[in-house]
Design a protein around this motif. Structure first.
Motif, PDB file in Angstrom:
ATOM      1  N   LEU A 119      34.048  32.000  27.878  1.00  0.00           N
ATOM      2  CA  LEU A 119      33.988  34.151  26.764  1.00  0.00           C
ATOM      3  C   LEU A 119      33.945  34.608  27.548  1.00  0.00           C
ATOM      4  O   LEU A 119      34.929  35.446  27.195  1.00  0.00           O
ATOM      5  N   VAL A 120      33.992  34.829  28.675  1.00  0.00           N
ATOM      6  CA  VAL A 120      34.202  35.539  30.412  1.00  0.00           C
ATOM      7  C   VAL A 120      35.616  35.889  30.221  1.00  0.00           C
ATOM      8  O   VAL A 120      36.344  37.409  30.963  1.00  0.00           O
ATOM      9  N   LEU A 121      36.758  35.054  29.371  1.00  0.00           N
ATOM     10  CA  LEU A 121      38.006  35.326  30.209  1.00  0.00           C
ATOM     11  C   LEU A 121      38.471  35.764  29.195  1.00  0.00           C
ATOM     12  O   LEU A 121      39.275  36.493  29.349  1.00  0.00           O
TER      13      LEU A 121
ATOM     14  N   GLY B  97      36.325  36.898  35.552  1.00  0.00           N
ATOM     15  CA  GLY B  97      36.326  38.383  34.093  1.00  0.00           C
ATOM     16  C   GLY B  97      36.837  39.254  34.756  1.00  0.00           C
ATOM     17  O   GLY B  97      37.495  40.442  34.366  1.00  0.00           O
ATOM     18  N   MET B  98      36.642  39.708  36.204  1.00  0.00           N
ATOM     19  CA  MET B  98      37.341  41.257  36.667  1.00  0.00           C
ATOM     20  C   MET B  98      38.550  40.835  37.180  1.00  0.00           C
ATOM     21  O   MET B  98      39.417  41.836  36.718  1.00  0.00           O
ATOM     22  N   LEU B  99      39.242  39.476  36.955  1.00  0.00           N
ATOM     23  CA  LEU B  99      40.722  39.490  37.391  1.00  0.00           C
ATOM     24  C   LEU B  99      41.645  39.879  36.108  1.00  0.00           C
ATOM     25  O   LEU B  99      42.249  40.259  36.247  1.00  0.00           O
ATOM     26  N   THR B 100      40.818  38.897  34.787  1.00  0.00           N
ATOM     27  CA  THR B 100      41.871  39.241  33.933  1.00  0.00           C
ATOM     28  C   THR B 100      41.713  40.622  33.350  1.00  0.00           C
ATOM     29  O   THR B 100      43.041  40.740  32.930  1.00  0.00           O
ATOM     30  N   GLY B 129      37.160  48.418  33.768  1.00  0.00           N
ATOM     31  CA  GLY B 129      37.331  47.831  33.256  1.00  0.00           C
ATOM     32  C   GLY B 129      36.742  46.706  34.196  1.00  0.00           C
ATOM     33  O   GLY B 129      36.020  45.719  33.888  1.00  0.00           O
ATOM     34  N   SER B 130      37.857  46.103  35.304  1.00  0.00           N
ATOM     35  CA  SER B 130      37.091  45.210  35.634  1.00  0.00           C
ATOM     36  C   SER B 130      35.575  45.213  36.685  1.00  0.00           C
ATOM     37  O   SER B 130      35.307  44.616  36.612  1.00  0.00           O
ATOM     38  N   LEU B 131      35.738  46.899  37.013  1.00  0.00           N
ATOM     39  CA  LEU B 131      34.365  47.020  37.299  1.00  0.00           C
ATOM     40  C   LEU B 131      32.827  46.453  37.087  1.00  0.00           C
ATOM     41  O   LEU B 131      31.806  46.296  37.425  1.00  0.00           O
ATOM     42  N   ILE B 132      32.922  47.541  36.051  1.00  0.00           N
ATOM     43  CA  ILE B 132      32.396  47.243  35.257  1.00  0.00           C
ATOM     44  C   ILE B 132      32.031  45.976  34.574  1.00  0.00           C
ATOM     45  O   ILE B 132      30.774  45.549  34.679  1.00  0.00           O
ATOM     46  N   ILE B 133      33.304  45.491  33.586  1.00  0.00           N
ATOM     47  CA  ILE B 133      32.791  43.879  33.606  1.00  0.00           C
ATOM     48  C   ILE B 133      32.061  43.150  34.948  1.00  0.00           C
ATOM     49  O   ILE B 133      31.236  42.158  34.381  1.00  0.00           O
ATOM     50  N   GLY B 134      32.534  43.464  36.097  1.00  0.00           N
ATOM     51  CA  GLY B 134      32.121  42.513  36.759  1.00  0.00           C
ATOM     52  C   GLY B 134      30.484  43.054  37.528  1.00  0.00           C
ATOM     53  O   GLY B 134      29.811  41.886  37.816  1.00  0.00           O
ATOM     54  N   MET B 135      29.978  44.562  37.476  1.00  0.00           N
ATOM     55  CA  MET B 135      28.733  44.003  37.694  1.00  0.00           C
ATOM     56  C   MET B 135      27.792  43.738  36.138  1.00  0.00           C
ATOM     57  O   MET B 135      27.108  43.240  36.671  1.00  0.00           O
TER      58      MET B 135
END
Lengths: 155, 142
Positions: A119-121, B97-100, B129-135
């Motif tokens: 889901l996260v990916l 999540g951040m890296l995708t 997007g990466s920073l937001i999903i990370g938070m």
């Protein structure tokens, strides 16, 4: 010096990897197109992409990028631009979409094997790509977007 | 049923070679940049600098090496670092999540530019997007 040499070798290896996929892919595309298969496939794929301003021709590079990766999708875009199949506006939408969501199989598998949840990916990435493309489609002409390379460097 | 002519194969091969050439003009220089970058030790400097801020995403300081290997080199480099550090599953999920969203920037940004994107916007969208999903993940995941 040896570092630069190694870099050059890495680069040539990447070119060989690309050539091995892109040349057969383009031959397959040519045959599919000459037989009218591509047009039929495009019509099925095109529906979800119409909402973000992509024509049947424009949806195809996005699908290639999602399956095979950014480099291959970009290859198809470059070719579409050369043959005048897509508008400048479409290229911007396609380019932004695939910059965020590409190589969904490869990238996802790398992290799935390490234990990250599916889901996260996939979900945030696809949602963001679609959202950005939608905004570009709706408001793109009003945004002062700087130019990418595509229409000037290929002449 | 499927009609295949020599002409189609010839045209496809020519188009394929032209496309490969267009991509080669980007792939070779970027591969050299990445190799020099890896050899220069710059990655360690960047990682040390950002390690204290990893808490923003619910990550430990050492996760910075994973994040920047992925951002700047590629996902395989990031995966290698994850394995080497044997991070907890929660941190792996956040990093994944951040890296995708944002990875292989030294290689992919020039390719995106070639394919019609604007460098600055694509960089900002991917990193943002990466920073937001990370938070979000750091806050959501137990």
């Amino acid at each position: 010096m040896s570092v630069l040499w190694e870099g050059l070798l890495q680069g040539l290896k990447a070119v060989w990897t690309v050539a091995r996929v892109v040349i057969p892919l383009m031959i397959a595309l040519e045959i599919a197109q000459a037989n009218g298969l591509l047009q039929r496939l495009n019509r099925i794929l095109a529906r979800p992409f119409q909402k973000i301003g992509l024509s049947e021709e424009g949806a195809f590079p996005v699908v290639v990028a999602m399956v095979f990766g950014l480099t291959f999708g970009s290859g198809v875009i470059i070719n579409h631009v050369r043959e005048g199949k897509v508008t400048e506006r479409e290229v911007k939408i396609m380019g932004s979409f695939i910059a965020i969501a590409h190589a969904l199989i490869e990238d996802t598998i790398i992290f799935l094997t390490l234990g990250a949840p599916l889901l996260v990916l996939l979900v945030p990435r696809l949602a963001a790509a679609y959202g950005v493309a939608y905004l570009l489609h709706k408001f793109g002409t009003r945004l002062p977007l700087p130019q990418g390379d595509s229409f000037h460097s290929l002449d | 049923m499927l009609e295949v002519k020599g002409k189609m194969i010839a045209k496809g091969a020519r188009v394929g070679m032209e496309t490969t050439w267009e991509l080669a003009k980007i792939l070779v220089p970027t591969a050299m940049v990445v190799t020099v970058f890896k050899a220069s030790g710059l990655l360690d400097v960047i990682t040390d600098f950002f390690a204290p801020y990893m808490g923003l995403f619910g990550l430990s300081g050492q996760a910075a090496i994973v994040l920047f290997s992925g951002y700047l080199v590629n996902l395989y480099a990031a995966a290698g670092s994850i394995v080497a550090l044997s991070l907890p599953l929660r941190e792996i999920a956040i990093l994944a999540g951040m890296l995708t969203f944002c990875h292989s920037l030294l290689v992919e940004l020039p390719i995106s530019k070639k394919a019609g994107g604007s460098l600055r916007y694509i960089f900002l969208i991917r990193l943002g997007g990466s920073l937001i999903i990370g938070m979000v993940l750091g806050w959501m995941l137990p």
